[in-house]
Motif scaffolding. Structure first.
Motif, PDB file in Angstrom:
ATOM      1  N   ALA A 189      37.819 -45.610  23.416  1.00 22.13           N
ATOM      2  CA  ALA A 189      37.104 -44.491  22.800  1.00 22.13           C
ATOM      3  C   ALA A 189      37.772 -44.091  21.489  1.00 22.13           C
ATOM      4  O   ALA A 189      37.088 -43.863  20.471  1.00 22.13           O
ATOM      5  N   LYS A 190      39.090 -44.021  21.486  1.00 27.48           N
ATOM      6  CA  LYS A 190      39.807 -43.651  20.264  1.00 27.48           C
ATOM      7  C   LYS A 190      39.670 -44.730  19.188  1.00 27.48           C
ATOM      8  O   LYS A 190      39.513 -44.420  17.995  1.00 27.48           O
ATOM      9  N   ALA A 191      39.719 -45.981  19.596  1.00 26.27           N
ATOM     10  CA  ALA A 191      39.571 -47.075  18.627  1.00 26.27           C
ATOM     11  C   ALA A 191      38.178 -47.068  18.010  1.00 26.27           C
ATOM     12  O   ALA A 191      38.013 -47.299  16.806  1.00 26.27           O
ATOM     13  N   SER A 192      37.171 -46.781  18.829  1.00 28.08           N
ATOM     14  CA  SER A 192      35.796 -46.713  18.347  1.00 28.08           C
ATOM     15  C   SER A 192      35.630 -45.548  17.379  1.00 28.08           C
ATOM     16  O   SER A 192      34.980 -45.674  16.330  1.00 28.08           O
ATOM     17  N   ALA A 193      36.190 -44.403  17.729  1.00 29.08           N
ATOM     18  CA  ALA A 193      36.104 -43.231  16.853  1.00 29.08           C
ATOM     19  C   ALA A 193      36.792 -43.487  15.518  1.00 29.08           C
ATOM     20  O   ALA A 193      36.293 -43.085  14.455  1.00 29.08           O
ATOM     21  N   ARG A 194      37.936 -44.155  15.575  1.00 34.78           N
ATOM     22  CA  ARG A 194      38.647 -44.476  14.341  1.00 34.78           C
ATOM     23  C   ARG A 194      37.784 -45.342  13.437  1.00 34.78           C
ATOM     24  O   ARG A 194      37.698 -45.122  12.216  1.00 34.78           O
ATOM     25  N   GLY A 219      33.566 -34.524  12.270  1.00 34.68           N
ATOM     26  CA  GLY A 219      33.909 -35.870  12.716  1.00 34.68           C
ATOM     27  C   GLY A 219      35.284 -36.303  12.253  1.00 34.68           C
ATOM     28  O   GLY A 219      36.073 -36.865  13.016  1.00 34.68           O
ATOM     29  N   LEU A 220      35.592 -36.030  10.990  1.00 33.79           N
ATOM     30  CA  LEU A 220      36.885 -36.436  10.450  1.00 33.79           C
ATOM     31  C   LEU A 220      38.035 -35.690  11.108  1.00 33.79           C
ATOM     32  O   LEU A 220      39.053 -36.284  11.465  1.00 33.79           O
ATOM     33  N   THR A 221      37.883 -34.386  11.280  1.00 35.49           N
ATOM     34  CA  THR A 221      38.976 -33.613  11.869  1.00 35.49           C
ATOM     35  C   THR A 221      39.179 -33.972  13.337  1.00 35.49           C
ATOM     36  O   THR A 221      40.317 -33.985  13.826  1.00 35.49           O
ATOM     37  N   ALA A 222      38.089 -34.272  14.047  1.00 39.16           N
ATOM     38  CA  ALA A 222      38.219 -34.695  15.444  1.00 39.16           C
ATOM     39  C   ALA A 222      39.024 -35.980  15.540  1.00 39.16           C
ATOM     40  O   ALA A 222      39.928 -36.109  16.376  1.00 39.16           O
ATOM     41  N   SER A 236      42.720 -35.558  14.657  1.00 36.47           N
ATOM     42  CA  SER A 236      43.471 -34.851  15.691  1.00 36.47           C
ATOM     43  C   SER A 236      43.703 -35.696  16.934  1.00 36.47           C
ATOM     44  O   SER A 236      44.525 -35.328  17.787  1.00 36.47           O
ATOM     45  N   THR A 237      43.001 -36.828  17.046  1.00 29.85           N
ATOM     46  CA  THR A 237      43.028 -37.594  18.297  1.00 29.85           C
ATOM     47  C   THR A 237      43.457 -39.040  18.125  1.00 29.85           C
ATOM     48  O   THR A 237      44.199 -39.574  18.955  1.00 29.85           O
ATOM     49  N   CYS A 238      42.995 -39.686  17.069  1.00 25.89           N
ATOM     50  CA  CYS A 238      43.172 -41.132  16.919  1.00 25.89           C
ATOM     51  C   CYS A 238      44.483 -41.486  16.218  1.00 25.89           C
ATOM     52  O   CYS A 238      45.087 -40.654  15.540  1.00 25.89           O
ATOM     53  N   THR A 239      44.882 -42.717  16.378  1.00 30.15           N
ATOM     54  CA  THR A 239      46.063 -43.242  15.703  1.00 30.15           C
ATOM     55  C   THR A 239      45.631 -43.986  14.447  1.00 30.15           C
ATOM     56  O   THR A 239      44.861 -44.948  14.518  1.00 30.15           O
ATOM     57  N   PHE A 240      46.119 -43.519  13.300  1.00 30.14           N
ATOM     58  CA  PHE A 240      45.761 -44.115  12.022  1.00 30.14           C
ATOM     59  C   PHE A 240      47.005 -44.650  11.326  1.00 30.14           C
ATOM     60  O   PHE A 240      48.116 -44.147  11.535  1.00 30.14           O
ATOM     61  N   SER A 241      46.792 -45.633  10.475  1.00 31.99           N
ATOM     62  CA  SER A 241      47.854 -46.011   9.552  1.00 31.99           C
ATOM     63  C   SER A 241      47.976 -44.904   8.508  1.00 31.99           C
ATOM     64  O   SER A 241      47.110 -44.041   8.390  1.00 31.99           O
ATOM     65  N   SER A 243      47.649 -45.058   5.318  1.00 32.19           N
ATOM     66  CA  SER A 243      46.569 -45.128   4.328  1.00 32.19           C
ATOM     67  C   SER A 243      45.243 -44.666   4.918  1.00 32.19           C
ATOM     68  O   SER A 243      44.446 -44.010   4.236  1.00 32.19           O
ATOM     69  N   GLU A 244      44.989 -44.992   6.180  1.00 28.60           N
ATOM     70  CA  GLU A 244      43.757 -44.559   6.830  1.00 28.60           C
ATOM     71  C   GLU A 244      43.735 -43.045   6.989  1.00 28.60           C
ATOM     72  O   GLU A 244      42.704 -42.405   6.754  1.00 28.60           O
ATOM     73  N   ARG A 245      44.849 -42.482   7.402  1.00 28.96           N
ATOM     74  CA  ARG A 245      44.923 -41.027   7.553  1.00 28.96           C
ATOM     75  C   ARG A 245      44.720 -40.342   6.200  1.00 28.96           C
ATOM     76  O   ARG A 245      44.021 -39.332   6.103  1.00 28.96           O
ATOM     77  N   ALA A 246      45.335 -40.889   5.179  1.00 32.80           N
ATOM     78  CA  ALA A 246      45.186 -40.305   3.842  1.00 32.80           C
ATOM     79  C   ALA A 246      43.730 -40.344   3.390  1.00 32.80           C
ATOM     80  O   ALA A 246      43.235 -39.392   2.768  1.00 32.80           O
ATOM     81  N   ALA A 247      43.034 -41.440   3.703  1.00 25.94           N
ATOM     82  CA  ALA A 247      41.623 -41.562   3.327  1.00 25.94           C
ATOM     83  C   ALA A 247      40.779 -40.522   4.048  1.00 25.94           C
ATOM     84  O   ALA A 247      39.877 -39.910   3.451  1.00 25.94           O
ATOM     85  N   CYS A 248      41.055 -40.303   5.332  1.00 19.97           N
ATOM     86  CA  CYS A 248      40.319 -39.293   6.099  1.00 19.97           C
ATOM     87  C   CYS A 248      40.576 -37.896   5.558  1.00 19.97           C
ATOM     88  O   CYS A 248      39.648 -37.089   5.388  1.00 19.97           O
ATOM     89  N   GLU A 249      41.830 -37.596   5.294  1.00 19.97           N
ATOM     90  CA  GLU A 249      42.178 -36.273   4.792  1.00 19.97           C
ATOM     91  C   GLU A 249      41.589 -36.050   3.402  1.00 19.97           C
ATOM     92  O   GLU A 249      41.124 -34.945   3.080  1.00 19.97           O
ATOM     93  N   ASN A 250      41.588 -37.085   2.578  1.00 23.60           N
ATOM     94  CA  ASN A 250      41.005 -36.968   1.250  1.00 23.60           C
ATOM     95  C   ASN A 250      39.509 -36.700   1.334  1.00 23.60           C
ATOM     96  O   ASN A 250      38.977 -35.864   0.587  1.00 23.60           O
ATOM     97  N   ALA A 251      38.817 -37.392   2.251  1.00 25.75           N
ATOM     98  CA  ALA A 251      37.379 -37.175   2.418  1.00 25.75           C
ATOM     99  C   ALA A 251      37.099 -35.753   2.899  1.00 25.75           C
ATOM    100  O   ALA A 251      36.150 -35.108   2.445  1.00 25.75           O
ATOM    101  N   MET A 252      37.920 -35.252   3.814  1.00 29.47           N
ATOM    102  CA  MET A 252      37.746 -33.889   4.294  1.00 29.47           C
ATOM    103  C   MET A 252      37.950 -32.881   3.156  1.00 29.47           C
ATOM    104  O   MET A 252      37.167 -31.944   2.988  1.00 29.47           O
ATOM    105  N   ASN A 253      39.002 -33.080   2.367  1.00 28.85           N
ATOM    106  CA  ASN A 253      39.277 -32.167   1.260  1.00 28.85           C
ATOM    107  C   ASN A 253      38.172 -32.193   0.215  1.00 28.85           C
ATOM    108  O   ASN A 253      37.799 -31.154  -0.348  1.00 28.85           O
ATOM    109  N   LYS A 254      37.646 -33.385  -0.057  1.00 26.51           N
ATOM    110  CA  LYS A 254      36.545 -33.503  -1.021  1.00 26.51           C
ATOM    111  C   LYS A 254      35.306 -32.774  -0.516  1.00 26.51           C
ATOM    112  O   LYS A 254      34.590 -32.129  -1.292  1.00 26.51           O
ATOM    113  N   ALA A 255      35.044 -32.885   0.781  1.00 28.78           N
ATOM    114  CA  ALA A 255      33.887 -32.200   1.360  1.00 28.78           C
ATOM    115  C   ALA A 255      34.036 -30.692   1.245  1.00 28.78           C
ATOM    116  O   ALA A 255      33.070 -29.979   0.909  1.00 28.78           O
TER     117      ALA A 255
END
Length: 251
Positions: free
Chosen positions: A77-82, A116-119, A122-127, A129-141
């Motif tokens: 489930a976490k891998a799919s969400a990621r 979706g991004l914050t969920a 808060s749950t998945c394991t990211f590299s 660079s992946e975490r930075a991309a998610c956080e950047n998308a959230m901040n842009k939104a």
């Protein structure tokens, strides 16, 4: 619950964009739209991945993995969400907004995108660079929503025409309670994820202004007046969901 998770895992478009559509996996190509027989509906030839559907699936999978970490499906489930976050990030526009396919329009999609991004964060394991991309998308939104907030009354309001034009269109009647509620929900969720700090405080201050607008529009009976159309599908079929005004302001 595990059966429901299996359905979500099976429905993910891992063969294409890692998103989720509304009722089936992608089974065709965008060029099918050249044969679209409808004169009023857009993008109906296949079931596309949507930010709203993808976010809902990501949130569900993350919630399941969080509550049932010992389930055999928790890691899947976490891998799919990621993977789902890659679609959300790719679907985001350069200005930070997402096109909303199931309601009017960018405020609705921003709420789903941020949730979706914050969920996932808060749950998945990211590299890193992946975490930075998610956080950047959230901040842009969030910045997109801040830029669209009405300076005068703290509201948000976009017109149904935005769905057809596929770009932000200010509502000629001004701020709308439902769209303001969606924006507030997105900003609060992002602020909660960020925790203490000036950025979170800025988002909460913006959300507080939106809440003041919503309270100011509330009737003595506790209801809110029915305002402009907020429902849509296939870019042109507008729908008035009368319950929206009662649901989202108190969400």
């Amino acid at each position: 619950l595990e059966q429901a998770v299996n359905i979500l895992l099976d429905m993910q478009n891992t063969h294409s964009d890692n998103g989720w559509a509304s009722y089936e996996q992608n089974r065709g190509y965008t060029w099918y739209e050249y044969f679209n027989p409808a004169q009023v509906f857009g993008d109906i030839m296949i079931d596309y991945s949507y930010v709203e559907c993808t976010s809902a699936a990501v949130q569900s999978l993350c919630e399941f993995a969080h509550r049932y970490p010992n389930s055999a499906l928790a890691e899947r489930a976490k891998a799919s969400a990621r993977l789902g976050t890659t679609f959300i990030i790719k679907a985001q526009r350069p200005n930070g907004g997402w096109y909303g396919s199931w309601a009017v329009c960018f405020t609705y999609a921003a709420w789903f995108g941020v949730e979706g991004l914050t969920a996932a964060l808060s749950t998945c394991t990211f590299s890193a660079s992946e975490r930075a991309a998610c956080e950047n998308a959230m901040n842009k939104a969030c910045q997109f929503l801040l830029d669209k907030q009405c300076a005068e009354d703290g509201s948000w309001g976009e017109d149904v025409e935005a769905c057809a034009k596929q770009e932000w269109v200010d509502n000629p009647q001004g701020g709308q309670v439902v769209q303001t509620a969606w924006s507030v929900l997105a900003l609060v969720r992002a602020a909660e994820f960020l925790g203490a700090g000036p950025r979170a405080e800025k988002l909460m201050a913006s959300a507080a202004r939106g809440c003041a607008f919503i309270r100011g529009r509330q009737q003595p009976s506790g209801d809110w007046e029915q305002e402009c159309i907020t429902g849509i599908f296939n870019k042109s079929c507008a729908i008035t969901y009368t319950a929206y005004r009662n649901i989202f302001p108190i969400w």
